[in-house]
Design an enzyme around this catalytic site. Structure first.
Site, PDB file in Angstrom:
ATOM      1  CD  GLU A 265      10.720   6.529 -17.862  1.00  0.00           C
ATOM      2  OE1 GLU A 265      10.991   7.734 -18.189  1.00  0.00           O
ATOM      3  OE2 GLU A 265       9.699   6.347 -16.886  1.00  0.00           O
ATOM      4  CD  GLU A 396      13.017  15.732 -15.523  1.00  0.00           C
ATOM      5  OE1 GLU A 396      14.277  15.223 -15.168  1.00  0.00           O
ATOM      6  OE2 GLU A 396      11.953  14.810 -15.786  1.00  0.00           O
TER       7      GLU A 396
END
Ligand code: NAI
Ligand code: MG
Length: 801
Positions: A265, A396
């Site tokens: 994840e 990000e």
């Protein structure tokens, strides 16, 4: 002026501090120095590092930096515990999980305060979001444990799970990892992130207190090296990781070929789309949650605002006004919105990125006002004047930084939303339900929130598409990620089949156009070199070379093109263009697969003879099995579908089963027709388009298929066939960014290569690792491959006025 009048004048908040005393007392009771929790006991602290309170820069405790020996001890304890823990009934395991949930609720305040002190997140969030979700996760999985044998009848746990978690939701990520692992009967070695180990250590005490058998949960603290020692330990059976995409790729490489289970994840850059007909005030409040929740240190943060041009000006003005009312301050203050970032190094990283973005033309807006003292505070930031290529749009940031762009049409919104290597989450605001539900399936992300944001629940799977990783946490999919088929243990090593009986070197011959009648290959069966099949057309190989196909005695039975990188590129391009297959009705796909079965059956004698010519074996049975397999998956096309979850909110979450996209398939060498069809049929049934590399040794039964594909109405580009060297073509497919997933049947060594090479875009892989999968077995007619051909997207839809 008296005090009340003063307050009315300024309408300012008074301080509302949460007391740190209990948390401090707990730290003191451990002498503010911790070892690991291994085999139900606390180890003596070894070499340590500090865990600080980022809001005050004060040290909270010394944490032991786990060594490879510490990890080994923990793995041994977990292996020993696995025997008895996995033998318990689901009900017995469920009772432990229930007891843990209860114990966490009873200590919820202590957990929340300790989390806030260690991580810097506002107490409002740790108290109202993190810790309640932790308890919910253990409750939910107590239920899964109880019903496991009925719901997953042929599944067994992996064994020892290594779990590595990040610092943004320390206890919540622990719960997401430990609860399903234990429910399934696994034991765990978990490493918290180095900035935030304390609540994991407090959790270890809960394990002690609830009488969890020793060795079932082991907590080893440490940094990246400790994590690597877990990843590389030979007795770990599955790795579950949450963290950066960079480390996720390192772990994918490190576990390649090991046979370890893996779920990742990873990062995100999630779009937050506001249409002109949205309820703007709600969309603004949602946005505050999307990007400034947890200081923006959220993998699924709505960090890319896409607002429709017609309302852009008004929306941005309102947003700026709202930003000026956000309170940055002491995380332990109950009326603070934005607390401290986790560590000075993260603050530096964010500032660096902002500098880069500004150099590239970005305009930075921050509201007025002072920041509290301390190195880890940042104001909320809005970035405008950016193009998709700006660093701040592409990377990000993992901080309180929102980038804003605008769009004109829904199509443009979708294109911008998907213009990212990530695919974790997305938010859509529109009062038009038709529009919102039209957009949701078009966005490549594992979670989509409509008119809401950051909803999470244990019953609803969470996880990403593309470089946001693979595997889901929560819900049925999350349980499945901690289980494997019982029969996999019994797989034997496949006998080594030489991929081409004529040997590796010298296999190619110049492809000369040959006149009919002058060519010795011109027999009724062998009239020409079989072509490849790309984008619905027969294609000659780019190389201009062909490969001989020999029967077991070495006699030439035909020739096929020697495919290379360029042919794969063309095939991938054709498969991407054909992706509307994904959104065709399942009924349509079923009909086409039935038709394919029918047409193959019609030509069964011809296909049987062709198989016999290549393999020397009776081909009739293989053709019959292939027809049956097509029939089976035609039947599945409109039945393998999703669920509607009922989270404890006024919302439903629709778990939609979606195809992966373009699937590369490298078929096994033996049973050349059935091997290819057994993999192709589930992929097509679920709406994937494919690039199929047939058996290198006996490819002619698959090259013959193109005629059957054409007569069965399979749209151009849905199946593309490239012949050639299986391993070389597998490597090209694994490295290709246009391939979303890759299935490979072949040796252990080549499987490891495929898994390693797949990190470019983190494609999902299925490899046989040199094991003898008998694809004729009926067990492959069902959800085994259907699950691997799909991913679940959860679409949250609120209801109520
Ligand atoms: P990270 O990915 O390095 O750390 C996550 C966990 O992995 C930690 O427990 C760490 O000790 C461990 N780790 C580090 N190197 C490892 C290795 N080689 N093998 C095994 N385990 C290893 O993330 P980091 O450095 O804390 O943060 C850097 C950036 O990563 C953030 O700014 C953010 O952009 C991103 N990130 C994303 C997260 C997400 O949930 N999407 C979570 C944490 C970080
Ligand atoms: Mg800390």
């Amino acid at each position: 002026m008296n005090k009340i009048a003063q307050i009315f004048q300024s309408l300012d908040y008074g301080p509302a501090p949460e007391g740190p005393d209990q948390a401090n007392a707990w730290l003191d009771s451990h002498g503010r120095k911790f070892g690991h929790f291994i085999d139900g006991k606390w180890t003596k602290p070894g070499k340590t590092f500090a865990s600080d309170n980022p809001a005050t820069s004060q040290k909270l405790a010394d944490i032991t930096d786990g060594t490879a020996e510490d990890v080994d001890k923990a793995v041994k304890a977990a292996s020993t515990a696995f025997k008895s823990w996995s033998a318990l009934s689901g009900y017995e395991r469920g009772k432990y999980l229930y007891a843990i949930a209860r114990a966490i609720q009873k200590q919820s305040r202590l957990f929340a305060v300790l989390e806030t002190m260690d991580n810097g997140k506002p107490i409002r969030e740790s108290r109202d979001v993190d810790i309640p979700l932790v308890a919910r996760h253990f409750y939910h999985h107590a239920g899964w444990a109880t019903h496991l044998s009925r719901e997953f009848p042929d599944a067994v746990p992996y064994g020892v799970c290594g779990q590595i978690i990040p610092w943004n939701f320390p206890l919540l990520m622990l719960a997401w990892k430990i609860a399903p692992a234990l429910a399934a009967g696994n034991t765990v070695v978990l490493k918290p992130a180095e900035f935030t180990s304390l609540t994991a250590l407090l959790f270890a005490e809960i394990c002690e207190r609830t009488g969890l058998p020793k060795g079932v949960v082991n907590i080893v603290t440490g940094e990246g090296d400790t994590g690597a020692a877990i990843v590389n330990h030979p007795d770990i059976d599955k790795i579950a990781f949450t963290g950066s995409t960079e480390v996720g790729k390192i772990i994918r490489q490190a576990t390649a070929g090991s046979g370890k289970g893996l779920s990742l994840e990873l990062g995100g850059k999630s779009p937050y789309i506001v249409f002109e007909d949205a309820d703007i005030d709600s969309a603004i409040e949602g946005l505050v949650d999307a990007i400034w929740f947890n200081q923006g240190q959220v993998c699924c943060a709505g960090s890319r605002l896409l607002v429709q041009e017609s309302i852009e000006e008004r929306f941005i003005a309102k947003l700026k006004k709202r930003m000026s009312t956000l309170r940055v301050g002491d995380p332990l203050d109950k009326s603070v919105d934005i607390g401290a970032l986790v560590a000075p190094i993260q603050v530096e990283r964010i500032k660096d990125l902002m500098q880069r973005g500004t150099k590239e033309g970005a305009i930075i807006y921050e509201p007025d006002g002072d920041l509290p003292n301390g190195t880890c505070f940042l104001k909320p930031v809005l970035v405008t004047n950016v193009s998709p290529a700006n660093t701040l749009v592409a990377e990000e940031i993992f901080g309180p930084v929102l980038v804003a762009m605008s769009f004109r049409t829904p199509e443009e919104a979708v294109a911008l939303a998907n213009n990212t290597k990530y695919g974790l989450a997305a938010t859509i605001w529109s009062e038009n339900i038709n529009l919102a539900l039209d957009i949701a399936p078009k966005i490549k992300a594992g979670v989509v929130w409509i008119n809401g944001t950051n909803n999470f629940d244990a019953a609803v799977g969470f996880g990403g598409y593309k470089e946001s990783g693979f595997g889901r946490e929560g819900g049925r999919e999350g349980m499945g990620a901690y289980l494997k088929p019982a029969w996999e243990k019994g797989l034997k090593t496949a006998p080594v089949v030489k991929s081409s009986p004529h040997g590796e070197a010298g296999a190619s011959a110049t492809l000369e156009p040959r006149g009919r009648g002058t060519n010795p290959l011109d027999t009724p069966h062998l009239d020409q070199t079989a072509k490849m099949y790309i984008g619905g057309k027969q294609a000659r190989p780019d190389s201009g070379y062909s490969r001989p196909v020999l029967d077991p005695s070495g006699k030439l039975v035909g020739e096929v093109g020697d495919g290379n990188r360029k042919d794969i590129r063309n095939a991938v391009e054709a498969a991407r263009i054909a992706l509307s297959w994904s959104t065709s009705a399942a009924h349509t796909r079923a009909q086409i697969l039935y038709f394919l079965a029918e047409n193959l059956d019609y030509r069964r004698d011809e296909f049987a003879a062709r198989l016999k010519a290549q393999t020397g074996e009776d081909g009739a049975e293989e053709v019959a099995l292939s027809v049956e397999r097509l029939f089976a998956f035609a039947g599945w096309a409109d039945k393998y579908d999703g669920a509607v979850h009922n989270p404890p909110l006024r919302a439903v979450a629709a778990a939609m089963v979606e195809p992966l996209g373009v699937l590369g398939i490298v078929a096994p060498q033996s049973r050349p027709l059935l091997g290819a069809i057994a993999l192709l049929a589930p992929a097509l049934a679920m709406g994937n388009t494919t690039v199929l590399v047939p058996s290198e040794r006996s490819p002619l039964s698959v090259t013959d298929l193109y005629q059957v594909l054409e007569t069965s109405d399979v749209p151009s580009g849905v199946v593309n066939i490239v012949t050639g060297d299986s391993v070389t073509l597998a490597k090209t497919l694994a490295e290709h960014d246009g391939i979303d997933a890759l299935w490979f049947a072949g040796s252990a060594e080549a499987s490891a290569m495929v898994e390693k090479a797949s990190i470019t875009n983190l494609k999902q892989t299925w490899t046989t690792r040199g094991l003898a999968y008998d694809l004729a077995d009926r067990r492959f007619e069902g959800d085994y491959f259907l699950g691997k051909a799909t991913q679940v997207k959860n679409v949250w839809i609120p209801y109520g006025a």
